[in-house]
Scaffold this active site. Sequence first.
Site, PDB file in Angstrom:
ATOM      1  N   ASP A 130       0.880  -1.174   0.000  1.00  0.00           N
ATOM      2  CA  ASP A 130       0.000   0.000   0.000  1.00  0.00           C
ATOM      3  C   ASP A 130       0.915   1.221   0.000  1.00  0.00           C
ATOM      4  O   ASP A 130       1.992   1.172  -0.584  1.00  0.00           O
ATOM      5  CB  ASP A 130      -0.943  -0.045   1.209  1.00  0.00           C
ATOM      6  CG  ASP A 130      -2.260   0.702   0.949  1.00  0.00           C
ATOM      7  OD1 ASP A 130      -2.184   1.881   0.568  1.00  0.00           O
ATOM      8  OD2 ASP A 130      -3.344   0.116   1.132  1.00  0.00           O
ATOM      9  N   HIS A 173       2.038   2.213  -3.259  1.00  0.00           N
ATOM     10  CA  HIS A 173       1.002   3.075  -3.826  1.00  0.00           C
ATOM     11  C   HIS A 173       1.422   4.534  -3.881  1.00  0.00           C
ATOM     12  O   HIS A 173       0.989   5.256  -4.765  1.00  0.00           O
ATOM     13  CB  HIS A 173      -0.292   2.938  -3.023  1.00  0.00           C
ATOM     14  CG  HIS A 173      -1.002   1.648  -3.253  1.00  0.00           C
ATOM     15  ND1 HIS A 173      -2.269   1.398  -2.784  1.00  0.00           N
ATOM     16  CD2 HIS A 173      -0.629   0.531  -3.908  1.00  0.00           C
ATOM     17  CE1 HIS A 173      -2.646   0.173  -3.127  1.00  0.00           C
ATOM     18  NE2 HIS A 173      -1.656  -0.374  -3.814  1.00  0.00           N
TER      19      HIS A 173
END
Length: 509
Positions: free
Chosen positions: A318, A352
């Site tokens: 993430d 991310h």
Amino acid sequence: MKKKYLLLALLLSGLSAAFATEAPQKLMVAPGTLSATSATLIWDKPVKYDDIVRYHIILNGKEAGTTAKGNYILNGLSPVKTYSCAVRSEDRDGKLSAPSAPVKFNTQHQGKTFNVTDFGAKGDGATINTKAIQKAIDACPVNGTVLIPEGTFMSGALYLKSHMTLQIAKGGVLKGSVSDVDYLPFINNRFEGWEMKTYASLINAGIMNNKGGYTVDDLHIKGEGTISGGNSPLAKNMMDHGGLRVRGRLICLLNCRDVEIQGLNIQDSPCWTIHYIYSKGVTCHDLKIVSTAHNGDGLDPDSSDDSYIFNCSFSTGDDCIAIKSGKNPEGFTIGKPTRNVRITDCDFIKGHGISIGSEMSGGVSDVLVQDCKAGALLNGMQIKGTKERGGYVKNVTVADCQLLKITIFTALNYNNDGAAAPEPPTFANFTFRNIDLSKASVAKGPVMDLNGFKDDAHKLKDCSFTNIITPDNARIVIKDAERLNFTNVKSASGAKPVYEANNSTNVVY
């Protein structure tokens, strides 16, 4: 008398010429890094730094080493001794600046080291050693060290305290159990902006209190070994008994002050990897952070002041870093911002984004991202929130970085449950300079996607983009913004990007 002043002026002029290279600024010992035998220095670049190639560290009048970065670890110091340090800049011609303003510090006294094996722990990769390791922690005296030696030491939740070091030796692994029972009882925590009960983390310190105060001070988590969590199997076991948001972290700091996390491989968290809340003076450096779990953020400063993150690498499932401060009306009402975050000399390999948000309702200000390199991050360097958040993000500087994308998002399709704050956020005063975007893929959309909020009082405001190298055929999309300036933004071949501005005013390029 006039001759006297003339001679003085000539002397000062000569000294100025001798030190034409500028000295570094704001030299300090990074919070939490002072121990009996070491301290870590950090500093800001000179105002003019284009020609600076390295820095010379002066310790008690003698050169202690050189570095090309804005930080340096002083090892081998003597306990309970006063030191004075300064730093000099060196330019391409070998000219040295005058010394910086000095910083003085006193090293701590050397406490005892407790090897966890002396308390019954076994590094066989199978025995659950929670009680034995916790016994060593509880027995550790002021300025003492709890040592995880070579071997794999399985454990459930551990609770650290003030004025101690948890050291993982080279070849040593503190490995989290995959049984959710080993992380009970639930603790007061915060996740995705909400205060709530969650499982404990593998390493815990402090007690959460949004009214303020610090429950743990002067804590070190360091070494050359590894802290490894239970990863997705542990996450599944936790979710089976409470849902997505009850998962613990790998390292969780609650109302802590002056904490150092240094030198370790940190991997396989069941959720966010390093998360600190309502804390101040947390320094994370020389870490290798790897995660693959769902919501596997690397490092999350949350409603915390004075974060120093440097010399770290990230490969995450993430966001690599996500700077937070609560969500929607709760975060807005608690109103504890995250301030003064300094991210330098980091390598963002996978993930991310280098992110601010999306939970930023308590406010985020004074963030520096400098001398960092980002690989194929999904959203690159990103600032994100929704109109429901409230709060602000302001005074962000991104400089001297290699990136593949810059995004400012104001509409997200995730984590937007719950009531709205009373007004949209404010995004303002962002500076991007000396950014290499040349390797960005133009086939994957705009290299800069910059959005404010539709409300006229909450448009994206007062941002500058200077000396940005783009690929050929680059697009820059601007929406709901005012007073954006683009200076010397072009490809290596001199081609300017295509600008698409919608509902925006005073955009200069």
